[in-house]
Motif scaffolding. Structure first.
Motif, PDB file in Angstrom:
ATOM      1  N   ALA A  36      15.786  17.778   5.310  1.00 38.29           N
ATOM      2  CA  ALA A  36      14.369  17.712   4.959  1.00 38.29           C
ATOM      3  C   ALA A  36      13.624  18.830   5.661  1.00 38.29           C
ATOM      4  O   ALA A  36      13.866  19.108   6.821  1.00 38.29           O
ATOM      5  N   GLN A  37      12.734  19.492   4.942  1.00 43.72           N
ATOM      6  CA  GLN A  37      11.990  20.606   5.495  1.00 43.72           C
ATOM      7  C   GLN A  37      10.501  20.367   5.331  1.00 43.72           C
ATOM      8  O   GLN A  37      10.053  19.692   4.417  1.00 43.72           O
ATOM      9  N   GLY A  38       9.735  20.953   6.237  1.00 42.33           N
ATOM     10  CA  GLY A  38       8.285  20.934   6.114  1.00 42.33           C
ATOM     11  C   GLY A  38       7.694  19.548   6.274  1.00 42.33           C
ATOM     12  O   GLY A  38       8.171  18.728   7.040  1.00 42.33           O
ATOM     13  N   ASP A  39       6.643  19.298   5.525  1.00 44.45           N
ATOM     14  CA  ASP A  39       5.900  18.048   5.626  1.00 44.45           C
ATOM     15  C   ASP A  39       6.245  17.068   4.518  1.00 44.45           C
ATOM     16  O   ASP A  39       5.396  16.291   4.076  1.00 44.45           O
ATOM     17  N   TRP A  40       7.464  17.091   4.034  1.00 45.62           N
ATOM     18  CA  TRP A  40       7.877  16.173   2.980  1.00 45.62           C
ATOM     19  C   TRP A  40       7.895  14.754   3.526  1.00 45.62           C
ATOM     20  O   TRP A  40       8.344  14.502   4.631  1.00 45.62           O
ATOM     21  N   PRO A  41       7.441  13.800   2.725  1.00 41.06           N
ATOM     22  CA  PRO A  41       7.576  12.400   3.153  1.00 41.06           C
ATOM     23  C   PRO A  41       9.049  11.993   3.101  1.00 41.06           C
ATOM     24  O   PRO A  41       9.844  12.612   2.391  1.00 41.06           O
ATOM     25  N   LEU A  42       9.409  10.990   3.859  1.00 45.52           N
ATOM     26  CA  LEU A  42      10.761  10.435   3.841  1.00 45.52           C
ATOM     27  C   LEU A  42      10.639   8.941   3.577  1.00 45.52           C
ATOM     28  O   LEU A  42      10.091   8.207   4.387  1.00 45.52           O
ATOM     29  N   TYR A  43      11.151   8.509   2.432  1.00 48.79           N
ATOM     30  CA  TYR A  43      11.028   7.119   2.032  1.00 48.79           C
ATOM     31  C   TYR A  43      12.346   6.376   2.215  1.00 48.79           C
ATOM     32  O   TYR A  43      13.421   6.949   2.097  1.00 48.79           O
ATOM     33  N   SER A  44      12.242   5.075   2.422  1.00 41.81           N
ATOM     34  CA  SER A  44      13.427   4.220   2.438  1.00 41.81           C
ATOM     35  C   SER A  44      13.795   3.907   0.990  1.00 41.81           C
ATOM     36  O   SER A  44      13.004   4.121   0.071  1.00 41.81           O
ATOM     37  N   ILE A  45      14.980   3.348   0.795  1.00 45.38           N
ATOM     38  CA  ILE A  45      15.391   2.983  -0.563  1.00 45.38           C
ATOM     39  C   ILE A  45      14.453   1.911  -1.119  1.00 45.38           C
ATOM     40  O   ILE A  45      14.140   1.924  -2.315  1.00 45.38           O
ATOM     41  N   GLU A  46      13.966   1.021  -0.267  1.00 53.21           N
ATOM     42  CA  GLU A  46      13.034  -0.008  -0.732  1.00 53.21           C
ATOM     43  C   GLU A  46      11.744   0.630  -1.251  1.00 53.21           C
ATOM     44  O   GLU A  46      11.226   0.234  -2.300  1.00 53.21           O
ATOM     45  N   GLU A  47      11.228   1.619  -0.525  1.00 51.98           N
ATOM     46  CA  GLU A  47      10.017   2.308  -0.967  1.00 51.98           C
ATOM     47  C   GLU A  47      10.275   3.079  -2.261  1.00 51.98           C
ATOM     48  O   GLU A  47       9.426   3.106  -3.160  1.00 51.98           O
ATOM     49  N   MET A  48      11.460   3.694  -2.345  1.00 51.41           N
ATOM     50  CA  MET A  48      11.814   4.433  -3.561  1.00 51.41           C
ATOM     51  C   MET A  48      11.789   3.500  -4.770  1.00 51.41           C
ATOM     52  O   MET A  48      11.197   3.820  -5.793  1.00 51.41           O
ATOM     53  N   MET A  49      12.433   2.342  -4.616  1.00 53.77           N
ATOM     54  CA  MET A  49      12.564   1.409  -5.729  1.00 53.77           C
ATOM     55  C   MET A  49      11.255   0.675  -6.041  1.00 53.77           C
ATOM     56  O   MET A  49      11.151   0.029  -7.066  1.00 53.77           O
ATOM     57  N   ASN A  50      10.285   0.796  -5.153  1.00 55.21           N
ATOM     58  CA  ASN A  50       8.986   0.135  -5.354  1.00 55.21           C
ATOM     59  C   ASN A  50       7.875   1.147  -5.602  1.00 55.21           C
ATOM     60  O   ASN A  50       6.776   1.017  -5.063  1.00 55.21           O
ATOM     61  N   GLY A  51       8.170   2.177  -6.414  1.00 55.40           N
ATOM     62  CA  GLY A  51       7.115   3.062  -6.870  1.00 55.40           C
ATOM     63  C   GLY A  51       7.144   4.495  -6.384  1.00 55.40           C
ATOM     64  O   GLY A  51       6.386   5.320  -6.885  1.00 55.40           O
ATOM     65  N   LYS A  52       7.984   4.824  -5.413  1.00 55.00           N
ATOM     66  CA  LYS A  52       7.999   6.198  -4.904  1.00 55.00           C
ATOM     67  C   LYS A  52       8.947   7.108  -5.681  1.00 55.00           C
ATOM     68  O   LYS A  52       8.954   8.316  -5.468  1.00 55.00           O
ATOM     69  N   THR A  53       9.759   6.525  -6.564  1.00 54.10           N
ATOM     70  CA  THR A  53      10.628   7.335  -7.420  1.00 54.10           C
ATOM     71  C   THR A  53      10.650   6.716  -8.815  1.00 54.10           C
ATOM     72  O   THR A  53      10.530   5.504  -8.964  1.00 54.10           O
ATOM     73  N   ASP A  54      10.766   7.568  -9.822  1.00 50.82           N
ATOM     74  CA  ASP A  54      10.819   7.092 -11.205  1.00 50.82           C
ATOM     75  C   ASP A  54      12.230   7.106 -11.769  1.00 50.82           C
ATOM     76  O   ASP A  54      12.522   6.416 -12.740  1.00 50.82           O
ATOM     77  N   LEU A  55      13.087   7.922 -11.145  1.00 50.19           N
ATOM     78  CA  LEU A  55      14.383   8.189 -11.759  1.00 50.19           C
ATOM     79  C   LEU A  55      15.394   8.574 -10.681  1.00 50.19           C
ATOM     80  O   LEU A  55      15.083   9.369  -9.794  1.00 50.19           O
ATOM     81  N   ILE A  56      16.572   7.978 -10.742  1.00 48.50           N
ATOM     82  CA  ILE A  56      17.687   8.398  -9.890  1.00 48.50           C
ATOM     83  C   ILE A  56      18.813   8.779 -10.836  1.00 48.50           C
ATOM     84  O   ILE A  56      19.296   7.944 -11.604  1.00 48.50           O
ATOM     85  N   VAL A  57      19.210  10.057 -10.798  1.00 44.56           N
ATOM     86  CA  VAL A  57      20.170  10.582 -11.768  1.00 44.56           C
ATOM     87  C   VAL A  57      21.166  11.537 -11.127  1.00 44.56           C
ATOM     88  O   VAL A  57      20.878  12.176 -10.118  1.00 44.56           O
ATOM     89  N   LEU A  58      22.328  11.622 -11.764  1.00 42.39           N
ATOM     90  CA  LEU A  58      23.299  12.670 -11.467  1.00 42.39           C
ATOM     91  C   LEU A  58      23.130  13.699 -12.575  1.00 42.39           C
ATOM     92  O   LEU A  58      23.161  13.341 -13.758  1.00 42.39           O
ATOM     93  N   VAL A  59      22.898  14.948 -12.194  1.00 41.15           N
ATOM     94  CA  VAL A  59      22.606  15.987 -13.181  1.00 41.15           C
ATOM     95  C   VAL A  59      23.483  17.210 -12.977  1.00 41.15           C
ATOM     96  O   VAL A  59      24.003  17.448 -11.892  1.00 41.15           O
ATOM     97  N   LEU A  60      23.598  17.982 -14.054  1.00 37.37           N
ATOM     98  CA  LEU A  60      24.180  19.316 -14.006  1.00 37.37           C
ATOM     99  C   LEU A  60      23.034  20.274 -14.272  1.00 37.37           C
ATOM    100  O   LEU A  60      22.279  20.093 -15.237  1.00 37.37           O
TER     101      LEU A  60
END
Length: 158
Positions: A36-60
């Motif tokens: 992590a660099q700079g002033d990025w927030p760091l969320y827990s998985i609970e926070e992610m799953m409760n509105g801090k992320t919309d999508l979890i994907v494996l991408v190319l």
């Protein structure tokens, strides 16, 4: 007079030592860059799953723009763990920590309606995928995972 000379030598030494570069600081390794660099927030998985992320994907990563800032990457979704991508190919907007064309990543993404693009959700939301292995540092699910193992962990969270 000797005190003045020694003081000047000490000051000059301090100035010279501050001007030298350390390769590990001026050119961090790929592993260091993924931290992590700079002033990025760091969320827990609970926070992610409760509105801090919309999508979890494996991408190319199919392609990236040639401009340095911001980089727009076209991503082909290979596996969806959480949420629903808007398309099979989505766009990722990044100003730092750019993804590389031809590489695979596990990404925690948030959608920005006004731009019509995704951004990484926090400072630990971009994970390289190599040899069927992902080193996840999101609080609450830290560890090394295969796709199957990660799918199971995410299913337990929903």
């Amino acid at each position: 007079m000797k005190k003045v000379i020694w003081m000047m030598i000490a000051v000059l030494g301090l100035l010279l030592s501050s001007c030298t570069t350390n390769d590990s600081l001026s050119n961090p390794s790929r592993a260091q860059q993924s931290e992590a660099q700079g002033d990025w927030p760091l969320y827990s998985i609970e926070e992610m799953m409760n509105g801090k992320t919309d999508l979890i994907v494996l991408v190319l990563v199919d392609s990236v723009t040639q401009e340095k800032e911001p980089q727009i990457a076209e991503l082909r979704v290979e596996e969806t763990f959480y949420g629903k991508p808007r398309d099979a190919v989505i766009k990722l907007y990044q100003t730092t920590g750019h993804v590389q064309a031809g590489q695979r990543y596990l990404l925690f993404l948030s959608y920005r309606e006004q731009a019509g693009q995704y951004v990484v959700s926090d400072g630990l939301s971009q994970i390289e995928y190599n040899n069927d292995n992902m080193k996840v540092r999101v609080r609450g699910i830290q560890g090394d995972y295969t796709v199957e193992q990660f799918r199971k962990v995410i299913n337990e969270q929903t």
